[in-house]
Design a protein around this motif. Structure first.
Motif, short mmCIF file in Angstrom:
data_model
loop_
_atom_site.label_atom_id
_atom_site.label_comp_id
_atom_site.label_asym_id
_atom_site.label_seq_id
_atom_site.Cartn_x
_atom_site.Cartn_y
_atom_site.Cartn_z
N PHE A 34 0.85 -1.18 0.00
CA PHE A 34 0.00 0.00 0.00
C PHE A 34 0.89 1.24 0.00
O PHE A 34 2.04 1.18 0.46
CB PHE A 34 -0.87 0.04 1.27
CG PHE A 34 -2.07 -0.85 1.22
CD1 PHE A 34 -3.27 -0.38 0.70
CD2 PHE A 34 -2.01 -2.14 1.72
CE1 PHE A 34 -4.40 -1.19 0.67
CE2 PHE A 34 -3.13 -2.96 1.70
CZ PHE A 34 -4.33 -2.48 1.18
N SER A 79 -11.16 7.35 -2.93
CA SER A 79 -12.14 6.85 -1.98
C SER A 79 -13.54 6.86 -2.59
O SER A 79 -14.30 5.89 -2.44
CB SER A 79 -12.11 7.70 -0.71
OG SER A 79 -13.07 7.26 0.21
N GLU A 92 -7.64 -0.54 -4.50
CA GLU A 92 -8.29 -0.78 -3.23
C GLU A 92 -7.71 0.15 -2.18
O GLU A 92 -6.58 0.64 -2.32
CB GLU A 92 -8.19 -2.24 -2.80
CG GLU A 92 -6.82 -2.77 -2.57
CD GLU A 92 -6.83 -4.24 -2.19
OE1 GLU A 92 -7.67 -4.65 -1.35
OE2 GLU A 92 -6.00 -4.98 -2.72
N ALA A 94 -7.48 1.39 2.14
CA ALA A 94 -7.48 1.01 3.55
C ALA A 94 -7.07 2.27 4.32
O ALA A 94 -6.85 3.32 3.72
CB ALA A 94 -6.49 -0.13 3.81
N PHE A 95 -6.99 2.16 5.61
CA PHE A 95 -6.45 3.28 6.35
C PHE A 95 -5.61 2.78 7.51
O PHE A 95 -5.79 1.66 7.98
CB PHE A 95 -7.55 4.25 6.82
CG PHE A 95 -8.56 3.67 7.76
CD1 PHE A 95 -8.40 3.77 9.13
CD2 PHE A 95 -9.70 3.04 7.28
CE1 PHE A 95 -9.34 3.25 10.00
CE2 PHE A 95 -10.65 2.52 8.13
CZ PHE A 95 -10.46 2.62 9.50
N SER A 97 -4.26 3.19 11.30
CA SER A 97 -4.67 3.73 12.59
C SER A 97 -3.72 4.84 13.02
O SER A 97 -2.50 4.76 12.78
CB SER A 97 -4.66 2.61 13.64
OG SER A 97 -4.74 3.16 14.94
N ASP A 124 -8.09 9.96 9.22
CA ASP A 124 -7.46 8.70 8.85
C ASP A 124 -6.33 8.95 7.87
O ASP A 124 -6.38 9.85 7.05
CB ASP A 124 -8.47 7.76 8.19
CG ASP A 124 -9.57 7.33 9.14
OD1 ASP A 124 -9.29 7.17 10.34
OD2 ASP A 124 -10.71 7.16 8.68
N THR A 126 -4.98 7.55 4.76
CA THR A 126 -5.47 6.64 3.75
C THR A 126 -4.34 5.94 3.03
O THR A 126 -3.25 6.48 2.84
CB THR A 126 -6.36 7.37 2.72
OG1 THR A 126 -5.64 8.49 2.22
CG2 THR A 126 -7.65 7.84 3.36
#
Length: 136
Positions: A34, A79, A92, A94-95, A97, A124, A126
């Motif tokens: 990612f 997004s 795709e 995600a994020f 934390s 977040d 991303t």
């Protein structure tokens, strides 16, 4: 026509994500790496500075004096595409934390340092990557 369409930003993003360094030449059981929106913005801006110019924005980061940035624009558009197209979208998301993260810093190829403005802000961080079937 939007900057996204006029400049073919999705294809440019796909090219940038396809060029991500993969440390293990045999691949990894977790899939492709990612990239944060900042990493993607840096990579895109280095290859296609006309996109940020057309938007009238900088790559982003704390201290630029604006809430609008290339990183924010890419994260928003990707997004939105993921939400609308779901699993058929070529990227795709995600994020990451923000728990126990105090800083995320990046450097451009010309040595400019960028600090994430999302870290510690409640926003977040991303992350994006090509879907595994796309340009493997």
């Amino acid at each position: 026509m939007s900057v996204w369409s006029r400049h073919g930003v999705l294809e440019k993003v796909r090219d940038a994500l396809a060029a991500v360094t993969i440390v293990n030449p045999n691949g990894h059981h977790l899939g492709r790496p990612f990239m944060t929106a900042y990493q993607l913005a840096i990579k895109l801006d280095e290859a296609h500075p006309e996109v940020a110019r057309a938007l009238g924005v900088e790559i982003g980061g704390s201290g630029i004096g604006s809430h609008n940035s290339l990183a924010q624009y890419l994260a928003h558009e990707l997004s939105r595409g993921i939400k609308e197209a779901g699993g058929s979208y070529p990227i795709e998301g995600a994020f990451l934390s923000n728990d126990h993260v105090t800083a995320l810093n990046y450097v451009t190829s010309d040595g400019r340092e960028i600090s994430s403005s999302a870290t510690g802000s409640g926003l977040d961080v991303t992350l994006f990557r090509l879907r595994s079937a796309d340009r493997v």
